[in-house]
Design a protein around this motif. Sequence first.
Motif, PDB file in Angstrom:
ATOM      1  N   THR A  47       0.817  -1.239   0.000  1.00 29.12           N
ATOM      2  CA  THR A  47       0.000   0.000   0.000  1.00 29.12           C
ATOM      3  C   THR A  47       0.844   1.280   0.000  1.00 29.12           C
ATOM      4  O   THR A  47       0.345   2.349  -0.344  1.00 29.12           O
ATOM      5  CB  THR A  47      -0.891   0.040   1.267  1.00 29.12           C
ATOM      6  OG1 THR A  47      -0.037   0.246   2.420  1.00 29.12           O
ATOM      7  CG2 THR A  47      -1.690  -1.238   1.443  1.00 29.12           C
ATOM      8  N   GLY A  48       2.096   1.169   0.448  1.00 27.42           N
ATOM      9  CA  GLY A  48       2.906   2.396   0.569  1.00 27.42           C
ATOM     10  C   GLY A  48       2.463   3.276   1.723  1.00 27.42           C
ATOM     11  O   GLY A  48       2.934   4.398   1.898  1.00 27.42           O
ATOM     12  N   ARG A  49       1.527   2.760   2.529  1.00 23.27           N
ATOM     13  CA  ARG A  49       1.029   3.542   3.681  1.00 23.27           C
ATOM     14  C   ARG A  49       1.556   2.974   4.991  1.00 23.27           C
ATOM     15  O   ARG A  49       1.557   1.753   5.197  1.00 23.27           O
ATOM     16  CB  ARG A  49      -0.510   3.522   3.696  1.00 23.27           C
ATOM     17  CG  ARG A  49      -1.157   4.494   2.701  1.00 23.27           C
ATOM     18  CD  ARG A  49      -2.644   4.709   3.035  1.00 23.27           C
ATOM     19  NE  ARG A  49      -3.380   3.444   3.078  1.00 23.27           N
ATOM     20  CZ  ARG A  49      -3.840   2.823   1.980  1.00 23.27           C
ATOM     21  NH1 ARG A  49      -3.588   3.331   0.793  1.00 23.27           N
ATOM     22  NH2 ARG A  49      -4.522   1.684   2.063  1.00 23.27           N
ATOM     23  N   GLY A  50       1.998   3.853   5.882  1.00 14.91           N
ATOM     24  CA  GLY A  50       2.541   3.430   7.174  1.00 14.91           C
ATOM     25  C   GLY A  50       1.444   3.146   8.187  1.00 14.91           C
ATOM     26  O   GLY A  50       0.256   3.428   7.940  1.00 14.91           O
ATOM     27  N   HIS A  51       1.817   2.586   9.326  1.00 16.37           N
ATOM     28  CA  HIS A  51       0.858   2.303  10.405  1.00 16.37           C
ATOM     29  C   HIS A  51       1.597   2.206  11.736  1.00 16.37           C
ATOM     30  O   HIS A  51       2.807   1.924  11.767  1.00 16.37           O
ATOM     31  CB  HIS A  51       0.106   0.982  10.140  1.00 16.37           C
ATOM     32  CG  HIS A  51       0.990  -0.148   9.709  1.00 16.37           C
ATOM     33  ND1 HIS A  51       1.180  -0.507   8.372  1.00 16.37           N
ATOM     34  CD2 HIS A  51       1.776  -0.988  10.434  1.00 16.37           C
ATOM     35  CE1 HIS A  51       2.025  -1.535   8.307  1.00 16.37           C
ATOM     36  NE2 HIS A  51       2.404  -1.833   9.530  1.00 16.37           N
ATOM     37  N   THR A  52       0.847   2.441  12.801  1.00  9.81           N
ATOM     38  CA  THR A  52       1.341   2.193  14.165  1.00  9.81           C
ATOM     39  C   THR A  52       0.362   1.213  14.782  1.00  9.81           C
ATOM     40  O   THR A  52      -0.836   1.513  14.884  1.00  9.81           O
ATOM     41  CB  THR A  52       1.391   3.495  14.992  1.00  9.81           C
ATOM     42  OG1 THR A  52       2.326   4.384  14.384  1.00  9.81           O
ATOM     43  CG2 THR A  52       1.810   3.207  16.436  1.00  9.81           C
ATOM     44  N   VAL A  53       0.866   0.036  15.164  1.00  6.92           N
ATOM     45  CA  VAL A  53      -0.030  -1.065  15.540  1.00  6.92           C
ATOM     46  C   VAL A  53       0.489  -1.801  16.772  1.00  6.92           C
ATOM     47  O   VAL A  53       1.687  -2.071  16.883  1.00  6.92           O
ATOM     48  CB  VAL A  53      -0.153  -2.054  14.342  1.00  6.92           C
ATOM     49  CG1 VAL A  53      -0.794  -3.359  14.754  1.00  6.92           C
ATOM     50  CG2 VAL A  53      -0.941  -1.431  13.203  1.00  6.92           C
ATOM     51  N   ASN A  54      -0.439  -2.131  17.680  1.00  5.35           N
ATOM     52  CA  ASN A  54      -0.100  -2.990  18.824  1.00  5.35           C
ATOM     53  C   ASN A  54       0.045  -4.433  18.354  1.00  5.35           C
ATOM     54  O   ASN A  54      -0.779  -4.903  17.555  1.00  5.35           O
ATOM     55  CB  ASN A  54      -1.243  -2.978  19.857  1.00  5.35           C
ATOM     56  CG  ASN A  54      -1.371  -1.661  20.580  1.00  5.35           C
ATOM     57  OD1 ASN A  54      -0.407  -0.925  20.745  1.00  5.35           O
ATOM     58  ND2 ASN A  54      -2.600  -1.335  20.989  1.00  5.35           N
ATOM     59  N   LEU A  55       1.044  -5.126  18.873  1.00  8.99           N
ATOM     60  CA  LEU A  55       1.102  -6.570  18.661  1.00  8.99           C
ATOM     61  C   LEU A  55       1.004  -7.241  20.030  1.00  8.99           C
ATOM     62  O   LEU A  55       1.948  -7.252  20.828  1.00  8.99           O
ATOM     63  CB  LEU A  55       2.394  -6.978  17.943  1.00  8.99           C
ATOM     64  CG  LEU A  55       2.478  -6.575  16.462  1.00  8.99           C
ATOM     65  CD1 LEU A  55       3.746  -7.142  15.824  1.00  8.99           C
ATOM     66  CD2 LEU A  55       1.252  -7.021  15.662  1.00  8.99           C
ATOM     67  N   GLY A  56      -0.185  -7.721  20.334  1.00 11.10           N
ATOM     68  CA  GLY A  56      -0.474  -8.408  21.593  1.00 11.10           C
ATOM     69  C   GLY A  56      -1.624  -9.368  21.326  1.00 11.10           C
ATOM     70  O   GLY A  56      -2.071  -9.520  20.194  1.00 11.10           O
ATOM     71  N   THR A  57      -2.106 -10.014  22.397  1.00 14.02           N
ATOM     72  CA  THR A  57      -3.237 -10.937  22.222  1.00 14.02           C
ATOM     73  C   THR A  57      -4.542 -10.297  22.668  1.00 14.02           C
ATOM     74  O   THR A  57      -5.609 -10.795  22.378  1.00 14.02           O
ATOM     75  CB  THR A  57      -3.024 -12.203  23.087  1.00 14.02           C
ATOM     76  OG1 THR A  57      -3.094 -11.809  24.484  1.00 14.02           O
ATOM     77  CG2 THR A  57      -1.687 -12.858  22.810  1.00 14.02           C
ATOM     78  N   GLY A  58      -4.437  -9.193  23.451  1.00 11.47           N
ATOM     79  CA  GLY A  58      -5.637  -8.582  24.032  1.00 11.47           C
ATOM     80  C   GLY A  58      -6.067  -9.271  25.317  1.00 11.47           C
ATOM     81  O   GLY A  58      -6.984  -8.843  26.014  1.00 11.47           O
ATOM     82  N   ARG A  59      -5.352 -10.360  25.679  1.00  9.08           N
ATOM     83  CA  ARG A  59      -5.690 -11.138  26.891  1.00  9.08           C
ATOM     84  C   ARG A  59      -4.538 -11.007  27.859  1.00  9.08           C
ATOM     85  O   ARG A  59      -3.384 -11.203  27.472  1.00  9.08           O
ATOM     86  CB  ARG A  59      -5.888 -12.600  26.467  1.00  9.08           C
ATOM     87  CG  ARG A  59      -5.843 -13.656  27.578  1.00  9.08           C
ATOM     88  CD  ARG A  59      -7.166 -13.834  28.248  1.00  9.08           C
ATOM     89  NE  ARG A  59      -7.304 -15.088  28.998  1.00  9.08           N
ATOM     90  CZ  ARG A  59      -6.854 -15.257  30.248  1.00  9.08           C
ATOM     91  NH1 ARG A  59      -6.174 -14.300  30.826  1.00  9.08           N
ATOM     92  NH2 ARG A  59      -7.082 -16.382  30.896  1.00  9.08           N
ATOM     93  N   GLY A  60      -4.818 -10.666  29.109  1.00 13.52           N
ATOM     94  CA  GLY A  60      -3.734 -10.540  30.087  1.00 13.52           C
ATOM     95  C   GLY A  60      -3.641 -11.778  30.954  1.00 13.52           C
ATOM     96  O   GLY A  60      -4.652 -12.464  31.193  1.00 13.52           O
ATOM     97  N   TYR A  61      -2.425 -12.069  31.401  1.00 15.00           N
ATOM     98  CA  TYR A  61      -2.226 -13.165  32.360  1.00 15.00           C
ATOM     99  C   TYR A  61      -1.423 -12.632  33.536  1.00 15.00           C
ATOM    100  O   TYR A  61      -0.507 -11.807  33.357  1.00 15.00           O
ATOM    101  CB  TYR A  61      -1.446 -14.319  31.712  1.00 15.00           C
ATOM    102  CG  TYR A  61      -2.169 -15.022  30.586  1.00 15.00           C
ATOM    103  CD1 TYR A  61      -1.848 -14.742  29.257  1.00 15.00           C
ATOM    104  CD2 TYR A  61      -3.164 -15.968  30.835  1.00 15.00           C
ATOM    105  CE1 TYR A  61      -2.503 -15.381  28.208  1.00 15.00           C
ATOM    106  CE2 TYR A  61      -3.825 -16.613  29.791  1.00 15.00           C
ATOM    107  CZ  TYR A  61      -3.489 -16.312  28.491  1.00 15.00           C
ATOM    108  OH  TYR A  61      -4.134 -16.956  27.451  1.00 15.00           O
ATOM    109  N   SER A  62      -1.753 -13.100  34.748  1.00 15.75           N
ATOM    110  CA  SER A  62      -1.030 -12.645  35.949  1.00 15.75           C
ATOM    111  C   SER A  62       0.236 -13.487  36.140  1.00 15.75           C
ATOM    112  O   SER A  62       0.391 -14.562  35.542  1.00 15.75           O
ATOM    113  CB  SER A  62      -1.933 -12.808  37.173  1.00 15.75           C
ATOM    114  OG  SER A  62      -2.045 -14.193  37.504  1.00 15.75           O
TER     115      SER A  62
END
Length: 337
Positions: free
Chosen positions: A254-269
């Motif tokens: 696309t030639g377009r940049g992005h800022t993106v989170n890479l996680g699972t969205g699920r937290g573990y203690s």
Amino acid sequence: MTGRILLTGGLGYIGSHTYVALVRAGYDVVVIDNLSNAKASVAGRLAQITNRPTDFRKLDILDRAGLEALFHAEKFDAVVHFAGLKAVGESVSQPLRYFDVNVTGLSNVLSAMQANDVGTIVFSSSATVYGGGADLPFQEDAPTSFSNPYAHTKLTGEQILNQISSVNAKFCAGILRYFNPVGAHASGIIGEDPNDIPNNLMPYIAKVASRELPHLQVFGDDYDTPDGTGIRDYIHVDDLARGHVLSLNSLLHTGRGHTVNLGTGRGYSVREVLAAYGRACGWDLPYEIAPRRAGDIAEMRADITRAAALLGFEAEMGLDEMCASSWHWITTGAQHA
Ligand code: WQD
């Protein structure tokens, strides 16, 4: 997709896993690493996994002339940039070294790219740029800040990339904010191989499981979380590597940049990670409750909406697979090779 990619820091933990994913995706990859936090033997192990020789050149991103010579000799289509220092605690005691490597090093790579008309970069950023004030789950347009020099260098790197993109239509950056990468490649022949006593939770637990360390210190059990211990968004390093390939594909397409989170969205203690690792290694791991660690916050968790919408990325592996792959890496003993 095809293309010739420069992978900086490519023999390191996340870099080596991303190398495998890039090759599998059909990219032609040249790896540079200064071996300050990686072993040259990883190049051979990557050849074993990919069934092709690893094109590795020992080079430091502070060697500006060396970088320019490399870019002049090779025609790269893009850069995936991992080379840098990443220990939060160490950055507090050595701020200038962190700015030198993480910011001047990035600037050297960008200058060599500019001088050779390479306009695409995937940049390794971190959830630590969210500081502590953002609402959960952390969204990419949440306020950013830094509470340590490491996070400061990552935020500065993001700002440099956004500044260049704003004045150069032919430049685009994929800024990837990692949450907590853990685990190892299914083969068990590459994985996280810390130089000395690990600061991070899972590599530390791995050394308790292999009886190299006596017990885990749980940094605080009085947080405002269900079991009182800190919650983090752990993501399997192979899911993370796949996210880099999707980011690169998107930039080149696309030639377009992005800022993106890479996680699972699920937290573990911490307690949940301890229990999961115990299931993986087959024994209940010893731990002691210790005081909170300075700078820690109760919970970090990624908003994963944008990763799915922009890159079609969604993590696939859960905590048990993360722990099982880490334990498999420990038991193969490949890190001692
Ligand atoms: C996780 C949880 C600790 C060790 C750091 C960096 C971040 C990124 C990932 C680079 C917390 C607890 C830990 C231990 C413990 N790195 N813990 N005992 O701090 O979330 O993130 O690594 O980008 O930038 O900040 O990860 O693994 O250190 O800690 O109880 O011996 O485990 O308190 O709740 P963190 P971590």
